[in-house]
Write a protein that holds these residues in place. Structure first.
Motif, PDB file in Angstrom:
ATOM      1  N   LEU A  44       0.824  -1.207   0.000  1.00  0.00           N
ATOM      2  CA  LEU A  44       0.000   0.000   0.000  1.00  0.00           C
ATOM      3  C   LEU A  44       0.860   1.260   0.000  1.00  0.00           C
ATOM      4  N   SER A  45       1.971   1.235   0.736  1.00  0.00           N
ATOM      5  CA  SER A  45       2.859   2.406   0.719  1.00  0.00           C
ATOM      6  C   SER A  45       3.518   2.549  -0.655  1.00  0.00           C
ATOM      7  N   GLN A  46       3.807   1.414  -1.316  1.00  0.00           N
ATOM      8  CA  GLN A  46       4.360   1.477  -2.668  1.00  0.00           C
ATOM      9  C   GLN A  46       3.336   2.037  -3.654  1.00  0.00           C
ATOM     10  N   VAL A  47       2.066   1.661  -3.479  1.00  0.00           N
ATOM     11  CA  VAL A  47       1.004   2.198  -4.340  1.00  0.00           C
ATOM     12  C   VAL A  47       0.940   3.711  -4.188  1.00  0.00           C
ATOM     13  N   GLU A  48       0.978   4.197  -2.956  1.00  0.00           N
ATOM     14  CA  GLU A  48       0.946   5.642  -2.720  1.00  0.00           C
ATOM     15  C   GLU A  48       2.126   6.338  -3.387  1.00  0.00           C
ATOM     16  N   GLU A  49       3.287   5.717  -3.305  1.00  0.00           N
ATOM     17  CA  GLU A  49       4.494   6.310  -3.892  1.00  0.00           C
ATOM     18  C   GLU A  49       4.421   6.326  -5.423  1.00  0.00           C
ATOM     19  N   VAL A  50       4.044   5.202  -6.014  1.00  0.00           N
ATOM     20  CA  VAL A  50       4.004   5.082  -7.475  1.00  0.00           C
ATOM     21  C   VAL A  50       2.930   5.981  -8.077  1.00  0.00           C
ATOM     22  N   PHE A  51       1.795   6.120  -7.377  1.00  0.00           N
ATOM     23  CA  PHE A  51       0.686   6.909  -7.906  1.00  0.00           C
ATOM     24  C   PHE A  51       0.645   8.327  -7.331  1.00  0.00           C
ATOM     25  N   ALA A  52       1.779   8.812  -6.872  1.00  0.00           N
ATOM     26  CA  ALA A  52       1.834  10.186  -6.353  1.00  0.00           C
ATOM     27  C   ALA A  52       1.444  11.193  -7.441  1.00  0.00           C
ATOM     28  N   ALA A  53       1.820  10.907  -8.676  1.00  0.00           N
ATOM     29  CA  ALA A  53       1.431  11.738  -9.833  1.00  0.00           C
ATOM     30  C   ALA A  53       0.751  10.806 -10.839  1.00  0.00           C
ATOM     31  N   PRO A  54      -0.548  10.578 -10.686  1.00  0.00           N
ATOM     32  CA  PRO A  54      -1.224   9.548 -11.493  1.00  0.00           C
ATOM     33  C   PRO A  54      -1.500   9.937 -12.945  1.00  0.00           C
ATOM     34  N   ARG A  55      -1.599  11.205 -13.231  1.00  0.00           N
ATOM     35  CA  ARG A  55      -2.005  11.629 -14.582  1.00  0.00           C
ATOM     36  C   ARG A  55      -1.120  11.036 -15.685  1.00  0.00           C
ATOM     37  N   PRO A  56       0.216  11.114 -15.587  1.00  0.00           N
ATOM     38  CA  PRO A  56       1.040  10.539 -16.657  1.00  0.00           C
ATOM     39  C   PRO A  56       0.810   9.034 -16.839  1.00  0.00           C
ATOM     40  N   LEU A  57       0.471   8.353 -15.748  1.00  0.00           N
ATOM     41  CA  LEU A  57       0.252   6.901 -15.825  1.00  0.00           C
ATOM     42  C   LEU A  57      -1.121   6.560 -16.403  1.00  0.00           C
ATOM     43  N   LEU A  58      -2.120   7.327 -16.035  1.00  0.00           N
ATOM     44  CA  LEU A  58      -3.496   6.966 -16.387  1.00  0.00           C
ATOM     45  C   LEU A  58      -4.006   7.634 -17.659  1.00  0.00           C
ATOM     46  N   GLU A  59      -3.302   8.647 -18.153  1.00  0.00           N
ATOM     47  CA  GLU A  59      -3.808   9.351 -19.336  1.00  0.00           C
ATOM     48  C   GLU A  59      -2.779   9.483 -20.453  1.00  0.00           C
ATOM     49  N   ASP A  60      -1.529   9.702 -20.100  1.00  0.00           N
ATOM     50  CA  ASP A  60      -0.537  10.084 -21.109  1.00  0.00           C
ATOM     51  C   ASP A  60       0.362   8.933 -21.572  1.00  0.00           C
ATOM     52  N   HIS A  61       0.113   7.728 -21.165  1.00  0.00           N
ATOM     53  CA  HIS A  61       1.004   6.608 -21.483  1.00  0.00           C
ATOM     54  C   HIS A  61       0.287   5.609 -22.388  1.00  0.00           C
ATOM     55  N   PRO A  62       1.025   4.963 -23.301  1.00  0.00           N
ATOM     56  CA  PRO A  62       0.393   3.975 -24.185  1.00  0.00           C
ATOM     57  C   PRO A  62      -0.240   2.791 -23.444  1.00  0.00           C
ATOM     58  N   ARG A  63       0.238   2.491 -22.236  1.00  0.00           N
ATOM     59  CA  ARG A  63      -0.315   1.364 -21.462  1.00  0.00           C
ATOM     60  C   ARG A  63      -1.359   1.819 -20.438  1.00  0.00           C
ATOM     61  N   SER A  64      -1.850   3.033 -20.544  1.00  0.00           N
ATOM     62  CA  SER A  64      -2.813   3.581 -19.589  1.00  0.00           C
ATOM     63  C   SER A  64      -4.078   2.740 -19.502  1.00  0.00           C
ATOM     64  N   ALA A  65      -4.592   2.279 -20.638  1.00  0.00           N
ATOM     65  CA  ALA A  65      -5.823   1.471 -20.639  1.00  0.00           C
ATOM     66  C   ALA A  65      -5.616   0.173 -19.870  1.00  0.00           C
ATOM     67  N   GLU A  66      -4.462  -0.450 -20.059  1.00  0.00           N
ATOM     68  CA  GLU A  66      -4.137  -1.695 -19.341  1.00  0.00           C
ATOM     69  C   GLU A  66      -4.088  -1.441 -17.839  1.00  0.00           C
ATOM     70  N   LEU A  67      -3.440  -0.353 -17.447  1.00  0.00           N
ATOM     71  CA  LEU A  67      -3.323  -0.026 -16.023  1.00  0.00           C
ATOM     72  C   LEU A  67      -4.682   0.292 -15.426  1.00  0.00           C
ATOM     73  N   ARG A  68      -5.510   1.051 -16.125  1.00  0.00           N
ATOM     74  CA  ARG A  68      -6.859   1.354 -15.613  1.00  0.00           C
ATOM     75  C   ARG A  68      -7.661   0.072 -15.417  1.00  0.00           C
ATOM     76  N   HIS A  69      -7.536  -0.874 -16.338  1.00  0.00           N
ATOM     77  CA  HIS A  69      -8.239  -2.157 -16.218  1.00  0.00           C
ATOM     78  C   HIS A  69      -7.749  -2.917 -14.975  1.00  0.00           C
ATOM     79  N   LYS A  70      -6.447  -2.950 -14.761  1.00  0.00           N
ATOM     80  CA  LYS A  70      -5.881  -3.633 -13.585  1.00  0.00           C
ATOM     81  C   LYS A  70      -6.339  -2.952 -12.285  1.00  0.00           C
TER      82      LYS A  70
END
Length: 133
Positions: A44-70
């Motif tokens: 859970l602490s790793q999730v908080e760290e990795v998703f500190a800035a979620p926008r690049p992961l969830l919107e601006d990356h080619p694998r965003s759809a895969e991550l949103r599904h997961k």
């Protein structure tokens, strides 16, 4: 490791842990839940760290759809795990209440009197009247 790879990895690890915890609860192996807790906190602490800035992961990356599904799958696992843990907590509370009720019944205020002898079953049999008047 890129931020996306780290995000997918931690989501996969946490989802696997939640599946293990759900399986343990449904199998009645409650000790496993306790064993998994430290790893769950770390993830859970790793999730908080990795998703500190979620926008690049969830919107601006080619694998965003895969991550949103997961993340959606993980959200469902969290809800299922929460429901099971809540039921477990309620059941534990009910057991504690029943044990307290039984303990009170068999305490000095219940079956046994202050001298340790059993109390009479009826109140009328323990009452004595002075008939010397």
């Amino acid at each position: 490791m890129s931020n996306m790879t780290a995000a997918v990895t931690v989501v996969d690890r946490l989802s696997r842990l939640l599946r293990d915890e759900i399986a343990a609860i449904t199998a009645g192996k409650l000790g496993v839940v306790n064993e998994l807790f430290p790893e769950k906190q770390e993830l859970l602490s790793q999730v908080e760290e990795v998703f500190a800035a979620p926008r690049p992961l969830l919107e601006d990356h080619p694998r965003s759809a895969e991550l949103r599904h997961k993340l959606e799958e993980m959200r469902e696992l969290i809800a299922q795990d929460f429901a099971l843990l809540e039921k477990m907590t309620e059941a534990t509370g009910a057991v504690i209440e029943e044990l307290d009720r039984i303990r009170d019944r068999h305490s000095l205020s219940g079956i046994y009197g202050p001298d340790g002898a059993k109390r009479p079953k009826t109140v009328a049999s323990s009452q004595h009247f002075d008939t010397s008047l």
